[in-house]
Design an enzyme around this catalytic site. Structure first.
Site, mmCIF file in Angstrom:
data_model
loop_
_atom_site.group_PDB
_atom_site.id
_atom_site.type_symbol
_atom_site.label_atom_id
_atom_site.label_comp_id
_atom_site.label_asym_id
_atom_site.label_seq_id
_atom_site.Cartn_x
_atom_site.Cartn_y
_atom_site.Cartn_z
ATOM 1 N N HIS A 37 16.111 -23.349 34.394
ATOM 2 C CA HIS A 37 14.728 -24.292 35.067
ATOM 3 C C HIS A 37 15.157 -25.351 35.744
ATOM 4 O O HIS A 37 14.590 -25.721 36.866
ATOM 5 C CB HIS A 37 14.031 -24.704 33.893
ATOM 6 C CG HIS A 37 13.498 -23.697 33.100
ATOM 7 N ND1 HIS A 37 13.384 -23.174 31.693
ATOM 8 C CD2 HIS A 37 12.212 -22.834 33.264
ATOM 9 C CE1 HIS A 37 12.953 -22.380 31.141
ATOM 10 N NE2 HIS A 37 11.982 -22.088 32.064
ATOM 11 N N GLN A 155 8.279 -10.570 38.898
ATOM 12 C CA GLN A 155 7.302 -11.428 38.893
ATOM 13 C C GLN A 155 7.365 -12.341 40.335
ATOM 14 O O GLN A 155 6.541 -12.416 40.880
ATOM 15 C CB GLN A 155 7.652 -12.665 37.871
ATOM 16 C CG GLN A 155 6.846 -13.783 37.989
ATOM 17 C CD GLN A 155 6.992 -14.964 36.886
ATOM 18 O OE1 GLN A 155 6.343 -14.764 35.864
ATOM 19 N NE2 GLN A 155 7.818 -15.884 37.090
ATOM 20 N N VAL A 178 20.844 -17.999 36.247
ATOM 21 C CA VAL A 178 21.710 -18.751 35.726
ATOM 22 C C VAL A 178 22.183 -18.113 34.379
ATOM 23 O O VAL A 178 21.234 -17.782 33.626
ATOM 24 C CB VAL A 178 21.212 -20.178 35.469
ATOM 25 C CG1 VAL A 178 22.544 -21.061 34.862
ATOM 26 C CG2 VAL A 178 20.886 -20.905 37.026
ATOM 27 N N ARG A 189 13.697 -17.029 25.564
ATOM 28 C CA ARG A 189 13.489 -16.333 24.398
ATOM 29 C C ARG A 189 15.027 -15.873 23.770
ATOM 30 O O ARG A 189 15.133 -15.359 22.422
ATOM 31 C CB ARG A 189 13.017 -14.953 24.883
ATOM 32 C CG ARG A 189 11.436 -15.197 25.008
ATOM 33 C CD ARG A 189 10.850 -13.799 25.324
ATOM 34 N NE ARG A 189 9.317 -13.886 25.481
ATOM 35 C CZ ARG A 189 8.589 -14.052 26.453
ATOM 36 N NH1 ARG A 189 8.932 -13.846 27.666
ATOM 37 N NH2 ARG A 189 7.211 -14.011 26.429
HETATM 38 O O1 PAF Z 1 8.067 -17.445 34.580
HETATM 39 C C1 PAF Z 1 7.345 -18.055 33.884
HETATM 40 O O2 PAF Z 1 7.914 -18.961 33.026
HETATM 41 C C2 PAF Z 1 5.750 -17.862 34.006
HETATM 42 O O3 PAF Z 1 5.581 -16.434 34.150
HETATM 43 C C3 PAF Z 1 5.294 -18.600 35.102
HETATM 44 C C4 PAF Z 1 5.518 -18.476 36.418
HETATM 45 C C5 PAF Z 1 5.475 -20.489 34.646
HETATM 46 C C6 PAF Z 1 3.423 -18.673 34.980
HETATM 47 O O4 PAF Z 1 3.110 -18.962 33.623
#
Ligand code: PAF
Length: 283
Positions: A37, A155, A178, A189
């Site tokens: 992140h 996604q 990463v 998770r």
């Molecule tokens: O990848 C994620 O953490 C989630 O799917 C997101 C993009 C923040 C949407 O809730």
């Protein structure tokens, strides 16, 4: 860092930045932030004057028997990590702020086609939840760029498709996965894994690397490669949900002449469903 909880305050703050001519980068997250992140935030900082991270565990993207309630919530640690990076804004709305009529009674965004395979097949409705919250965040923020991790390859593909289909004026940036030192893709998770499960977990990446090697060596019997990898993973102790070699953009089966692939895997390690992928271009 400014911590904002209401949409109204967010929009007032962002309007001031826009008026001053500053561009906005958005990093949507569900919190429990790890290095993956933080890399998204650093990339956003390279592409925009002001960076806003959203932290919202979005209930509409979780299935009835999934881990919404147990999803790790580590708010103070997340704040500390974002402050250390000089993040400008953290947006932390409540569920009521985002879904005042309830998630089931609100409009939603549906991307057809590529949402029906892979994670979409195993987690019905999941991508509707994702595209709905992401489009709401795009609309609330009117961000210029948004950064997403390539670990969730499907996604990212779904969001790119939504942006094209709905003419949303935003640039989407994908950030490479990463990994931990042993190859395990970083994920919130991973914290669910027991010591034994954690030791097994990097075998997923090893398996992707083995397929990469075979494809680079010229193997094109995709079905055999997939079946062999699945049975190896199952023997090791995973329960494979899917393992597919695909066209990286269309997420369809590759042709024998293709030179670009995405290898995607989802597998249960105990009760924890891990996903990973590897993108390769054979030259
Ligand atoms: O990848 C994620 O953490 C989630 O799917 C997101 C993009 C923040 C949407 O809730």
């Amino acid at each position: 860092m400014l911590v904002i909880r209401s949409i109204q305050q967010l929009q007032t703050t962002l309007a001031e930045h826009r008026l001053a001519g500053r561009s906005l980068g958005l990093v949507p997250t569900m919190g429990n932030l790890h290095q993956g992140h933080l890399q998204l935030v650093k990339t956003a900082q390279q592409h925009a004057d002001v960076v806003m991270v959203s932290l919202f565990v979005n209930p509409t993207q979780f299935g009835a028997n999934e881990d919404l309630d147990s999803y790790p919530r580590t708010f103070q640690q997340d704040i500390d990590k974002l402050e250390a990076l000089d993040t400008d804004i953290l947006f932390v709305p409540t569920v009521d702020e985002i879904y005042p009529l309830g998630g089931d009674h609100s409009s939603h965004v549906h991307v057809p086609g590529i949402t029906t395979v892979l994670c979409g097949a195993s987690r019905p409705g999941h991508f509707d939840g994702v595209t709905t919250i992401v489009s709401k965040l795009f609309n609330m923020s009117r961000a210029d760029v948004a950064v997403f991790g390539e670990k969730d390859w499907q996604q990212l593909a779904v969001i790119r498709r939504m942006v094209i289909d709905l003419n949303i004026p935003i640039k989407i940036i994908g950030e490479p996965i990463v990994r931990e030192a042993d190859g395990l893709a970083m994920s919130s998770r991973n914290g669910y894994l027991s010591t034994e499960q954690r030791q097994l977990a990097p075998a997923l990446y090893t398996c992707l690397k083995d397929i990469e090697q075979a494809l680079s060596d010229g193997a094109r019997n995709y079905l055999a490669l997939q079946e062999n990898a699945c049975s190896q993973l199952n023997k090791l102790g995973f329960r494979v949900d899917y393992l597919h070699i695909m066209d990286p953009l269309k997420l369809t089966a590759p042709t024998p002449d293709d030179q670009q692939f995405i290898i995607l895997v989802a597998a249960f390690n105990g009760d924890t469903r891990l996903i990973d992928n590897l993108h390769l271009i054979c030259t």
